[in-house]
Design a protein around this motif. Structure first.
Motif, mmCIF file in Angstrom:
data_model
loop_
_atom_site.group_PDB
_atom_site.id
_atom_site.type_symbol
_atom_site.label_atom_id
_atom_site.label_comp_id
_atom_site.label_asym_id
_atom_site.label_seq_id
_atom_site.Cartn_x
_atom_site.Cartn_y
_atom_site.Cartn_z
ATOM 1 N N LYS A 33 -10.097 6.480 -22.793
ATOM 2 C CA LYS A 33 -9.181 7.565 -23.148
ATOM 3 C C LYS A 33 -7.999 7.629 -22.189
ATOM 4 N N ALA A 34 -8.279 7.446 -20.890
ATOM 5 C CA ALA A 34 -7.212 7.503 -19.889
ATOM 6 C C ALA A 34 -6.184 6.403 -20.109
ATOM 7 N N LEU A 35 -6.612 5.292 -20.710
ATOM 8 C CA LEU A 35 -5.719 4.148 -20.907
ATOM 9 C C LEU A 35 -5.174 4.067 -22.329
ATOM 10 N N SER A 36 -5.337 5.140 -23.091
ATOM 11 C CA SER A 36 -4.918 5.103 -24.489
ATOM 12 C C SER A 36 -3.403 5.244 -24.673
ATOM 13 N N ALA A 37 -2.705 5.734 -23.653
ATOM 14 C CA ALA A 37 -1.247 5.867 -23.754
ATOM 15 C C ALA A 37 -0.596 4.482 -23.696
ATOM 16 N N PRO A 38 0.614 4.337 -24.226
ATOM 17 C CA PRO A 38 1.300 3.037 -24.163
ATOM 18 C C PRO A 38 1.592 2.620 -22.721
ATOM 19 N N GLY B 19 -6.655 -7.278 -19.928
ATOM 20 C CA GLY B 19 -6.917 -8.140 -21.067
ATOM 21 C C GLY B 19 -6.619 -7.512 -22.410
ATOM 22 N N ARG B 20 -6.945 -8.260 -23.437
ATOM 23 C CA ARG B 20 -6.676 -7.855 -24.812
ATOM 24 C C ARG B 20 -7.382 -6.538 -25.126
ATOM 25 N N GLY B 21 -6.686 -5.646 -25.768
ATOM 26 C CA GLY B 21 -7.261 -4.366 -26.144
ATOM 27 C C GLY B 21 -7.055 -3.285 -25.105
ATOM 28 N N ARG B 22 -6.763 -3.663 -23.850
ATOM 29 C CA ARG B 22 -6.503 -2.669 -22.808
ATOM 30 C C ARG B 22 -5.020 -2.711 -22.421
ATOM 31 N N LEU C 169 -16.628 0.005 -16.816
ATOM 32 C CA LEU C 169 -15.704 -0.403 -17.879
ATOM 33 C C LEU C 169 -16.118 0.126 -19.246
ATOM 34 N N ALA C 170 -17.382 0.498 -19.399
ATOM 35 C CA ALA C 170 -17.867 1.021 -20.674
ATOM 36 C C ALA C 170 -17.667 2.526 -20.808
ATOM 37 N N LEU C 171 -17.148 3.204 -19.799
ATOM 38 C CA LEU C 171 -16.984 4.657 -19.856
ATOM 39 C C LEU C 171 -15.955 5.048 -20.923
ATOM 40 N N PRO C 172 -16.318 5.933 -21.847
ATOM 41 C CA PRO C 172 -15.338 6.407 -22.844
ATOM 42 C C PRO C 172 -14.136 7.086 -22.197
ATOM 43 N N ARG C 173 -14.342 7.796 -21.094
ATOM 44 C CA ARG C 173 -13.213 8.494 -20.474
ATOM 45 C C ARG C 173 -12.188 7.503 -19.929
ATOM 46 N N LEU C 174 -12.644 6.345 -19.468
ATOM 47 C CA LEU C 174 -11.696 5.345 -18.991
ATOM 48 C C LEU C 174 -10.843 4.842 -20.154
ATOM 49 N N GLN D 123 0.827 -1.203 0.000
ATOM 50 C CA GLN D 123 0.000 0.000 0.000
ATOM 51 C C GLN D 123 0.862 1.254 0.000
ATOM 52 N N ARG D 124 1.889 1.256 0.827
ATOM 53 C CA ARG D 124 2.766 2.413 0.890
ATOM 54 C C ARG D 124 3.473 2.642 -0.451
ATOM 55 N N LYS D 125 3.943 1.570 -1.065
ATOM 56 C CA LYS D 125 4.636 1.684 -2.338
ATOM 57 C C LYS D 125 3.714 2.253 -3.413
ATOM 58 N N ALA D 126 2.480 1.761 -3.460
ATOM 59 C CA ALA D 126 1.530 2.235 -4.461
ATOM 60 C C ALA D 126 1.191 3.704 -4.256
ATOM 61 N N MET D 127 1.016 4.107 -3.001
ATOM 62 C CA MET D 127 0.663 5.502 -2.748
ATOM 63 C C MET D 127 1.828 6.439 -3.051
ATOM 64 N N LEU D 128 3.043 6.005 -2.796
ATOM 65 C CA LEU D 128 4.195 6.863 -3.060
ATOM 66 C C LEU D 128 4.394 7.099 -4.563
ATOM 67 N N LYS D 129 3.929 6.152 -5.381
ATOM 68 C CA LYS D 129 4.059 6.332 -6.838
ATOM 69 C C LYS D 129 2.698 6.654 -7.471
ATOM 70 N N LEU D 130 1.816 7.247 -6.712
ATOM 71 C CA LEU D 130 0.448 7.510 -7.179
ATOM 72 C C LEU D 130 0.426 8.286 -8.493
ATOM 73 N N ASP D 131 1.351 9.219 -8.660
ATOM 74 C CA ASP D 131 1.340 10.060 -9.856
ATOM 75 C C ASP D 131 1.670 9.299 -11.134
ATOM 76 N N ARG D 132 2.103 8.062 -11.020
ATOM 77 C CA ARG D 132 2.412 7.260 -12.205
ATOM 78 C C ARG D 132 1.170 6.600 -12.806
ATOM 79 N N TYR D 133 0.081 6.554 -12.046
ATOM 80 C CA TYR D 133 -1.112 5.852 -12.519
ATOM 81 C C TYR D 133 -1.912 6.741 -13.470
ATOM 82 N N ALA D 134 -2.261 6.168 -14.616
ATOM 83 C CA ALA D 134 -3.104 6.880 -15.577
ATOM 84 C C ALA D 134 -4.538 6.992 -15.085
#
Length: 258
Positions: free
Chosen positions: A125-130, A152-155, A118-123, A46-57
């Motif tokens: 879009k947020a995951l469209s980066a490599p 999974g495939r496509g995400r 999971l059907a949200l277009p904004r989600l 939990q601590r590791k994930a929170m410290l790198k929070l800014d890396r999450y799309a």
């Protein structure tokens, strides 16, 4: 609508808030919280994930308890939250908690469940980066659908899931449920999650054969299917776990005579 006499089963604070709103609508209710919540101790993960929070799309929050605990973590690790980060919630009530804190949060308008999120277009879009990274904040033993779909495939996202709390059935006498239904003359039951439904069935025990005859208001098609598998006879899908969705379902469902 005032002819309804409802059994409420949400966690205690949520039951109290819902009961007050129902009273304003002249709807009688009695509360028997079937989910108690304990925050889990902080872990190195939990601590590791929170410290790198800014890396999450994207950060996905699946419930109101997860939202409240997430804000505690933000105050501890990120007094200024990462700029431009996309947050998502499974439902409007969870999203409102995050939005009130100032987070840029989106949620599905129709439906309070993982499938709608999971059907949200904004989600997408947020995951469209490599090689996007996603953080999911949830309770212990939650559904894996969101994580599995995003990986999974496509995400193709890297997904970290943090369990922030556990939910459990409080310790009640075996006849507490049926006695409350009878003494308060309740004529319908309300559950807000699949786990809440499972707790209802567990506590009912042998009395389920009688209780399953009552109308049962559920939050989603998935929970409706679970209720049908358990033998519930009158299932009403509110298409949402919030108070507004329940009130709309009560208005639209032919009720008992006053």
């Amino acid at each position: 609508m005032s002819g309804w006499r409802l059994l409420l089963t949400r966690p205690a604070e949520e039951c109290a808030a819902l009961a007050a709103t129902l009273e304003e609508q002249r709807i009688h209710s009695a509360s028997l919280p079937l989910l108690a919540i304990d925050a889990l101790a902080e872990t190195p993960q939990q601590r590791k994930a929170m410290l790198k929070l800014d890396r999450y799309a994207a950060v996905v929050v699946v419930s109101k308890p997860a939202a409240r605990l997430a804000l505690e973590l933000l105050r501890r690790y990120w007094p200024q939250t990462p700029a431009g980060q996309a947050w998502f919630s499974v439902g409007a009530a969870t999203g409102a908690i995050l939005a009130d804190y100032g987070l840029d949060v989106s949620w599905p308008v129709a439906g309070d469940d993982s499938e709608a999120l999971l059907a949200l277009p904004r989600l997408a879009k947020a995951l469209s980066a490599p090689h996007p990274e996603v953080l999911i904040l949830r309770g212990e033993g939650g559904r894996e659908l969101i994580a599995e779909t995003l990986r999974g495939r496509g995400r193709g996202a890297h997904v970290d899931s943090l369990e922030l709390y556990r939910r459990y059935l409080p310790d009640y006498p075996h006849d507490r449920l049926i006695e409350l239904v009878r003494s308060e003359r309740l004529n319908a039951m309300v559950v807000s999650s699949g786990q809440g439904l499972q707790s209802l069935r567990e506590l009912a025990g042998f009395d389920w054969s009688a209780l399953r005859e009552l109308p049962l208001f559920v939050p989603s098609p998935r929970v409706a299917e679970m209720a049908a598998a358990l033998g519930a006879k009158r299932i009403v899908d509110c298409r949402g776990a919030g108070t507004a969705a329940l009130l709309a379902a009560l208005r639209d469902t032919p009720g008992p005579a006053s």
